[in-house]
Design an enzyme around this catalytic site. Structure first.
Site, PDB file in Angstrom:
ATOM      1  N   CYS A 130      40.163  39.521  47.124  1.00 61.71           N
ATOM      2  CA  CYS A 130      40.944  38.642  47.993  1.00 61.71           C
ATOM      3  C   CYS A 130      40.443  38.735  49.434  1.00 61.71           C
ATOM      4  O   CYS A 130      39.980  39.786  49.877  1.00 61.71           O
ATOM      5  CB  CYS A 130      42.414  39.033  47.931  1.00 61.71           C
ATOM      6  SG  CYS A 130      43.172  38.806  46.303  1.00 61.71           S
ATOM      7  N   CYS A 182      42.131  47.455  41.593  1.00 59.82           N
ATOM      8  CA  CYS A 182      43.317  46.644  41.805  1.00 59.82           C
ATOM      9  C   CYS A 182      44.444  47.011  40.843  1.00 59.82           C
ATOM     10  O   CYS A 182      45.592  46.647  41.059  1.00 59.82           O
ATOM     11  CB  CYS A 182      42.990  45.151  41.653  1.00 59.82           C
ATOM     12  SG  CYS A 182      42.445  44.690  40.000  1.00 59.82           S
ATOM     13  N   CYS A 227      50.960  44.528  46.225  1.00 53.19           N
ATOM     14  CA  CYS A 227      50.426  43.160  46.313  1.00 53.19           C
ATOM     15  C   CYS A 227      49.562  42.847  45.095  1.00 53.19           C
ATOM     16  O   CYS A 227      49.695  41.777  44.491  1.00 53.19           O
ATOM     17  CB  CYS A 227      49.624  42.996  47.600  1.00 53.19           C
ATOM     18  SG  CYS A 227      49.161  41.278  47.974  1.00 53.19           S
ATOM     19  N   CYS A 228      48.703  43.788  44.713  1.00 55.42           N
ATOM     20  CA  CYS A 228      47.864  43.598  43.528  1.00 55.42           C
ATOM     21  C   CYS A 228      48.714  43.503  42.264  1.00 55.42           C
ATOM     22  O   CYS A 228      48.412  42.721  41.358  1.00 55.42           O
ATOM     23  CB  CYS A 228      46.864  44.744  43.390  1.00 55.42           C
ATOM     24  SG  CYS A 228      45.481  44.688  44.536  1.00 55.42           S
ATOM     25  N   CYS A 285      41.564  41.573  51.883  1.00 60.69           N
ATOM     26  CA  CYS A 285      41.239  42.970  51.582  1.00 60.69           C
ATOM     27  C   CYS A 285      39.761  43.203  51.317  1.00 60.69           C
ATOM     28  O   CYS A 285      39.400  44.242  50.756  1.00 60.69           O
ATOM     29  CB  CYS A 285      42.065  43.432  50.378  1.00 60.69           C
ATOM     30  SG  CYS A 285      43.841  43.368  50.620  1.00 60.69           S
TER      31      CYS A 285
END
Length: 233
Positions: A207, A229, A126-127, A210
């Site tokens: 985010c 990240c 995702c990062c 998280c």
């Protein structure tokens, strides 16, 4: 503009000896002096500055704005920021007359992570989609990346030098050896605004999916060994 700017390979510009010389030259300087010296040694167009507009981002941003208002500041808009982060960004942008540009993931790739809730299954992926890849498309056009990392924030950050090649760019950490006490003293002296979530126990803010309250970076990727990240690895 960036689409037509040639890609830059920092290895063509900086040898190991060059980087050692830069570290020796900049080490005795204060953070403010380091930033001022950078713009004497390099052109503004050589330098990329990023900010997450997180907990105490005003520290680095004020130093940059005091030195060079022409400097562009890149904000990686993941699409998952807290509303308070976006408000804080607007406050700092107006207060310090910042030249902020947002970069984001490819629309379809971002939408995939939303539908898939990738942050739950694979936060690294995702990062990568929402942070690392968007910035990779930008940083290939610069020689130097200025960032506000500090040694005390994590074990990884404690291993860094003021200048070093990372991910095909020369990283510059003018705040690297600033202690938490020194940072807080500067913030108090200059009455820098904190991110609104700091008052609610968030010391490091990313985010919303998280990030939970916690000291230093303990609230990031809660219950996961992940501490970075991927931008600064």
């Amino acid at each position: 503009m960036l689409e037509t700017t040639p890609k830059i390979d920092p290895q063509q510009y900086f040898s190991i000896e060059d980087i050692k010389a830069l570290n020796k030259k900049y080490k005795p300087l204060t953070s403010c002096q380091r930033i001022a010296q950078l713009y004497k040694d390099f052109e503004t167009t050589d330098v990329m500055v990023t900010s997450s507009f997180a907990a105490t981002s005003a520290f680095l941003l004020k130093l940059v704005s005091d030195t060079n208002l022409k400097q562009e500041i890149y904000f990686i808009d993941t699409g998952y920021h807290f509303d308070d982060t976006l408000k804080y960004k607007s406050i700092l942008q107006a207060k310090y007359n910042l030249n902020v540009k947002s970069v984001s993931a490819i629309k379809e790739e971002h939408e995939f992570t939303t539908k898939d809730e990738t942050w739950k299954k694979n936060p690294d992926f995702c990062c990568s989609i929402n942070k690392v890849q968007p910035l990779d498309r930008i940083k290939q056009h610069y020689k130097i990346w200025m960032s506000g990392l500090m040694e005390w924030q994590s074990d990884h950050r404690a291993s860094l030098d003021i200048f070093e090649i990372r991910g095909n760019i020369l990283k510059f950490y003018p705040l690297l050896d600033v202690s938490k006490k020194e940072r807080d003293a500067y913030i108090e002296e200059h009455q820098l605004p904190f991110h609104p979530l700091v008052a609610k126990g968030y010391h490091s803010i990313g985010c919303k999916h998280c990030t939970v309250p916690g000291k230093d970076r303990s609230g990031r990727w809660n219950n996961n060994p992940k501490t970075e990240c991927g931008l600064h690895l």
